[in-house]
Structures are given as structure tokens and as C-alpha cells.
Design a protein around this motif. Structure first.
Motif, PDB file in Angstrom:
ATOM      1  N   LYS A 524       0.900  -1.356  -0.041  1.00 29.25           N
ATOM      2  CA  LYS A 524      -0.030  -0.130  -0.039  1.00 29.25           C
ATOM      3  C   LYS A 524       0.995   1.156  -0.001  1.00 29.25           C
ATOM      4  O   LYS A 524       1.706   1.183   0.661  1.00 29.25           O
ATOM      5  N   CYS A 525       0.465   2.185  -0.591  1.00 34.02           N
ATOM      6  CA  CYS A 525       1.115   3.431  -0.718  1.00 34.02           C
ATOM      7  C   CYS A 525       0.717   4.233   0.805  1.00 34.02           C
ATOM      8  O   CYS A 525      -0.479   4.420   1.142  1.00 34.02           O
ATOM      9  N   PHE A 534      -8.281   5.259  -2.748  1.00 37.76           N
ATOM     10  CA  PHE A 534      -7.195   4.296  -2.963  1.00 37.76           C
ATOM     11  C   PHE A 534      -6.793   3.307  -1.819  1.00 37.76           C
ATOM     12  O   PHE A 534      -5.682   2.828  -1.748  1.00 37.76           O
ATOM     13  N   LYS A 535      -7.804   2.988  -0.877  1.00 38.06           N
ATOM     14  CA  LYS A 535      -7.510   2.235   0.338  1.00 38.06           C
ATOM     15  C   LYS A 535      -7.166   0.771  -0.096  1.00 38.06           C
ATOM     16  O   LYS A 535      -6.516   0.056   0.861  1.00 38.06           O
ATOM     17  N   LYS A 536      -7.760   0.243  -1.194  1.00 38.94           N
ATOM     18  CA  LYS A 536      -7.389  -1.169  -1.273  1.00 38.94           C
ATOM     19  C   LYS A 536      -6.359  -1.234  -2.510  1.00 38.94           C
ATOM     20  O   LYS A 536      -6.112  -2.273  -2.820  1.00 38.94           O
ATOM     21  N   SER A 537      -5.648  -0.163  -2.959  1.00 37.52           N
ATOM     22  CA  SER A 537      -4.788  -0.328  -4.029  1.00 37.52           C
ATOM     23  C   SER A 537      -3.406  -0.670  -3.564  1.00 37.52           C
ATOM     24  O   SER A 537      -2.986  -0.690  -2.388  1.00 37.52           O
ATOM     25  N   ARG A 538      -2.993  -1.647  -4.397  1.00 41.83           N
ATOM     26  CA  ARG A 538      -1.417  -2.112  -3.863  1.00 41.83           C
ATOM     27  C   ARG A 538      -0.629  -1.872  -5.213  1.00 41.83           C
ATOM     28  O   ARG A 538      -0.911  -1.816  -6.595  1.00 41.83           O
ATOM     29  N   ILE A 539       0.778  -1.172  -4.945  1.00 32.93           N
ATOM     30  CA  ILE A 539       1.619  -0.759  -5.939  1.00 32.93           C
ATOM     31  C   ILE A 539       2.638  -1.267  -5.869  1.00 32.93           C
ATOM     32  O   ILE A 539       3.293  -2.213  -4.760  1.00 32.93           O
ATOM     33  N   GLN A 540       3.689  -1.329  -6.975  1.00 35.87           N
ATOM     34  CA  GLN A 540       5.020  -2.050  -7.331  1.00 35.87           C
ATOM     35  C   GLN A 540       6.218  -1.358  -6.877  1.00 35.87           C
ATOM     36  O   GLN A 540       7.171  -1.662  -7.081  1.00 35.87           O
TER      37      GLN A 540
END
Length: 567
Positions: A524-525, A534-540
Motif C-alpha cells: 500500500k502507498c 485508494f484504500k484497497k490499491s497495491r503498488i509495485q
């Protein structure tokens, strides 16, 4: 002048010879039960001092005036003293410093709370102020006091509103508060603010319990400095004062005749009549926590407050709650003059005064030794006891501009009774008015404002070459001097608390670069994941040194350039 001592002695001898039929004897109203228990009171002074004789010619009757020769005014204030020096003279003397007391006890109480709430199985929440607490310093307490006094000059509805940064209320912002101290730091100090060690307090159900244990060290220090730094004038007064408080506490009182605060903590105050200088304060603890005098509460309060000032020819003015013939006689025997309104049914008052019917403007005067009782008909009957002055009528002008004649005792009472009320007016001008569930905290802030008012009175009465400041400018300069150069509200202590894992300032001062997370993992950011979008977003992407996920671009820049990076 009438030689009342000779007359009194002659009638006393007649009464001793068995002349019980004297016309004056029926004018003394003392019940059998009252006179029995009062024979041995007041260091052998009997309650019954004989009858009260009518004054046939009030225009020629008079009692001695005070022969007061003491030095008066401020003590040990230099002409070149600064505004801060006047205030610190009351709260920061060597060996009895309110500032040092607040620093020591606030840090002690914070440590006790942290230890108590960190004891297993308890867990301190991540964002609790307990985890962010750092010991308070002397300079920080001075700045804290300066901010509290500033809140009395710039009045807002809540503490938090002084740190508001809202575009809709930009015209009412006070940005300097945030520069001096962050809101969270101010509230943390306010939360742990303390004046005494709780571990030494006696429980409620134990003998020796003191409901003022938390605040009593501050009251003792200020009472001592108030008396040491100022010598009272001839005319003083004793009256009650109310510190506004509507919370739950056993000391809370209701006084319907007080306009500013009808609910609150009641104080007995000794003040100078002409300046309003508060010389001594005694907090009323309630009948359960105070030993009552056999002579009544009013008698006890006046004698305790006036004890250091007896035998100096002071003139003390009191109202009907305190006044009684017994008190007036006691003060006169101790070299102190007294004037006060009195309830007609007090023990020792003439029985004829209770049933007297006078036309407006009429007056009846009686005397007993060196005591004079005046009954005067104004809009209602007014009864005054005094040990000084004349019984004549004098011309004056009332508040509506009308000329009228009043007894000289009434004029003296009106002229010397307003000392405590004058002090109340000065206090209410710049007293911070905030709700609090802690009674002692309201008393503490009230005592600090009282010290500031006393400092202003001393400043006005001390010789200074340049033009003196008025009360508003004095208070503003005092707040500015207390805060000084303390500026702790910018980078190191922001308005919102940063989580512990993100407090390393290396993320701002060092060179960090975005990289892909190894092994194809995602995170998570830490900047934008707190928002609903963006609470469920995952980033690389992440910062390898900080070990946190960050969006490339805006989030990475925000995290590495701001202390409060969260959106």
C-alpha cells in the motif's frame, strides 16, 4: 463630642445595683440559650456589653477616626522593572516558584500516567499522546502560561479554535499560536498539567482529606507573594468572589447575587478598597471539610483574613453576611475599625430595630461604647454598624444625578466596600473562559489572572518616568514577554501527530530514490492509501531505505519533503 464612656459607666453601675426596670434594658435581644454559651468566647470578652443608648443629637455625635500611619503600596519594585518582572515577582520567587512547581509536577504526573496505562495487559494506542510525550521545560511552561493569558485577550469559543486553519474562517485565524506551540503539544501539556503529587493525597473517606490538595501549593505560594509585595492602605474590605465552574464537584456553590458567575467555587477575599488589589484568598471548602467557629462563619472568615493586620488602625468594610456586634467589638478591641451593613435580627442588635417603621429619609442612631448602630430608611430600611465617623447626614448625588442627604456611615460604606468588586472587574476583562471538568484547573487559571491583575496594580502605583501602559497594552506586553522567543510549532511539532515509524527526518534530509519492490510483491502507498479512493490499491514501487510503499511522482515527493505527509 458626646462622652459616651461616662454615660455607659453610669448606666452600668445602675444596672449592677438592680435597676432592671431601665428603659434601655428591653432594647437588648439576647436569648438565654445564646448568652449562656458565649460568656467565655473572644478571649474573655463577654457578648453582652450593655444596652444601646439612643443618640439624641446625631449632628454632634461622632466616634474617633483611624490614626493610620503605615507605609502603603508596592514593595521592592524597581523603577526600571519590565512588565515581566512585575508578574514574575508573584509567581517565580526563589524557593517558591509556581513555574518550577508546574514543571516538576506536570512531568511527574505524565510519568505516572504513562506507567499506569502502559502496564500489561494494557496497550497504549498507536496515536495516543502518551507515546509522543516529552518532558516539559521551564521555557515551555512560561510559553504555555503566555498562551493561556493571551486567550483572555483574544476570546474564542474553544481551545482548538486558536489553531484553526480553515479557509472559511480566515478572518478569525490566529496563526501565531501555531508558531509558538502546536495544538497537540498544548493539549498534551493541558492534559498532564498538575500542581501537586496525587500519591500524597488523602482519600475521601479518611481523616485529613483536603478537597484542594491538587491546587493548594499554588494558592499558598500566591497568598504569600501577594502579601509580601504589597502593603495595604487604611481602607480594606472582605467579600466573596466566585470562580465560574459548572462541573460536578462538592465545592460548587450557587450565588444568585453574582452577575458574572452564579455557579462556581466561592472564595473569601481580602482586598484594598481603592485599587482592588487582592491581598489574601481563602477557598471555601464546605461545612464538611472546615471546622466551624462558635461565632459563625462570617466572624471566622473576617478574623482569619485580618489577623496579620490587627492593631494597625486599618478600617475594614464588610457586608451583612459577615457583620455582627460581636465581630465589630472584637476588631475594635484589636485596634481595627469596622463598618458594615448588618441583619437586624443578629444577636446583640437592638430589638426596637426589628419592628421600627420609618419614613423615607428618617434615621435612628444608637450607640454602645465605641459602636454605633444606624437605622436609615431609603427605598428600604438599611442598618449599619460602625466604630468610626459621625452620625450626621451629608449631602451627595446619586447615580441618577439627584441630590439627596444620606448618613455619613452609609457614604463611607459605599465608598470603601467595592474593593473586591473592582478586582472582579479587572479579572473579568482578560480572564480566559473555557469549560473544564477539572475544578482545580479553573482555580489555577483564575489565580494566574489574579497575579497578572495585581502586577498591573503594582505597575500603576510604582514610579516610572515614561508614560504608563493601560490594562490592555500591559496584558498584551506581558503575554509577549512570557512567550519570548519560544517557537516550537513549525517543523518539529506539527498540528497532526506523525506515526512513530515515519518520524525519522532522514527521509527529508537524505537522498532517496524510488525502486521496484523485489520478487514482484506489492504494498500500500503510505500517502494515498488512507483515502477511500485508494484504500484497497497495491503498488509495485517503494523507497528501499524507508521500507514503505510509495506511488512514483506526487506521493514519493510528498513523503520525502513533508513531515505531515498524510492526506
Amino acid at each position: 463630642m458626646v462622652n459616651y464612656d461616662v454615660i455607659f459607666l453610669g448606666v452600668k453601675l445602675m444596672m449592677d445595683d438592680g435597676d432592671s426596670g431601665s428603659e434601655y434594658e428591653s432594647d437588648i435581644h439576647i436569648s438565654d440559650s445564646e448568652s449562656e454559651g458565649d460568656e467565655e468566647l473572644d478571649e474573655g470578652i463577654p457578648m453582652n456589653r450593655g444596652p444601646l443608648f439612643p443618640v439624641l443629637d446625631p449632628g454632634t455625635f461622632s466616634l474617633p477616626e483611624p490614626n493610620f500611619h503605615e507605609q502603603t503600596g508596592p514593595v521592592n519594585f524597581l523603577p526600571n522593572s519590565t512588565i515581566l518582572d512585575y508578574f514574575m515577582k508573584f509567581i517565580d520567587m526563589p524557593g517558591r516558584s509556581v513555574i518550577d512547581l508546574l514543571v516538576a509536577e506536570t512531568n511527574r504526573y505524565a510519568t505516572q500516567c504513562i506507567d499506569e496505562k502502559s502496564r500489561p495487559p494494557r496497550v497504549v494506542p498507536e496515536f495516543a499522546r502518551l507515546k509522543n510525550w516529552t518532558p516539559v521545560t521551564r521555557q515551555e511552561i512560561l510559553a504555555f502560561v503566555g498562551l493561556v493569558l493571551s486567550m483572555g485577550v483574544v476570546k474564542k469559543p474553544t481551545y482548538e479554535s486558536y489553531w484553526e486553519n480553515n479557509p472559511r474562517s480566515w478572518s478569525m485565524e490566529t496563526p501565531n499560536f501555531a508558531q509558538v506551540m502546536s495544538r497537540n503539544r498544548f493539549q498534551a501539556i493541558l492534559q498532564f498539567l498538575h500542581c501537586n503529587n496525587n500519591e500524597t493525597a488523602v482519600p475521601h473517606d479518611q481523616p485529613g482529606y483536603d478537597p484542594l490538595h491538587t491546587i493548594s501549593p499554588v494558592i499558598d505560594i500566591l497568598n504569600q507573594t501577594f502579601s509580601e509585595n504589597y502593603r495595604l492602605n487604611q481602607d480594606v474590605c472582605v467579600d466573596e468572589r466566585v470562580v465560574g465552574f459548572k462541573g460536578r464537584h462538592q465545592l460548587k456553590q450557587y450565588l444568585s447575587n453574582k452577575k458574572a458567575h452564579k455557579w462556581g467555587i466561592k472564595l473569601w477575599v481580602l482586598a484594598e478598597s481603592y485599587t482592588g488589589y487582592t491581598h489574601q484568598i481563602k477557598v471555601y471548602k464546605g461545612r464538611r471539610n472546615e471546622a466551624r467557629s462558635e461565632n459563625g462563619q462570617g466572624y471566622q472568615v473576617v478574623t482569619e483574613l485580618m489577623t496579620p493586620h490587627l492593631n494597625k488602625d486599618h478600617h475594614v468594610t464588610v457586608d451583612s453576611f459577615f457583620t455582627s456586634p460581636k465581630l465589630v467589638h472584637y476588631l475594635k478591641d484589636k485596634g481595627t475599625f469596622c463598618t458594615g451593613t448588618v441583619i437586624k435580627t443578629r444577636r446583640g442588635m437592638p430589638k426596637s430595630y426589628r419592628i421600627a417603621k420609618l419614613q423615607k429619609g428618617d434615621m435612628t442612631v444608637k450607640y454602645q461604647g465605641q459602636l454605633m448602630a444606624v437605622l436609615w430608611a431609603d427605598r428600604r430600611l438599611v442598618t449599619i454598624l460602625t466604630t468610626t465617623g459621625s452620625a450626621s447626614m451629608i449631602n451627595t448625588t446619586n447615580s441618577r444625578g439627584r441630590d439627596l442627604a444620606i448618613p455619613s456611615a452609609v457614604k463611607r460604606y459605599n465608598f470603601t466596600m467595592g474593593g473586591v468588586d473592582l478586582g472582579d472587574q479587572l479579572l473579568l476583562q482578560f480572564e480566559p473562559n473555557f469549560k473544564s471538568v477539572k475544578m482545580w484547573r479553573k482555580l489555577l487559571f483564575h489565580q494566574l489572572v489574579t497575579a497578572a491583575v495585581n502586577a498591573f496594580i503594582c505597575y500603576k502605583r510604582t514610579f516610572v518616568v515614561e508614560t504608563k501602559l493601560d490594562h490592555l497594552k500591559f496584558q498584551q506586553q506581558l503575554c509577549q514577554d512570557l512567550i519570548g522567543n519560544h517557537r516550537d510549532g513549525s517543523r518539529n511539532q506539527q498540528i497532526r501527530t506523525v506515526r512513530l515509524e515515519h518520524r525519522q527526518l532522514g527521509r527529508i534530509t537524505e537522498r532517496h530514490f524510488p525502486e521496484r519492490i523485489p520478487d514482484g510483491k506489492r504494498k500500500k502507498c503510505v500517502v494515498c492509501a488512507g483515502t477511500d479512493r485508494f484504500k484497497k490499491s497495491r503498488i509495485q514501487w517503494w523507497c528501499r531505505i524507508c521500507k514503505v510503499g510509495l506511488c512514483v511522482g506526487r506521493c514519493f515527493k510528498r513523503y520525502h519533503t513533508r513531515i505531515n505527509f498524510e492526506e
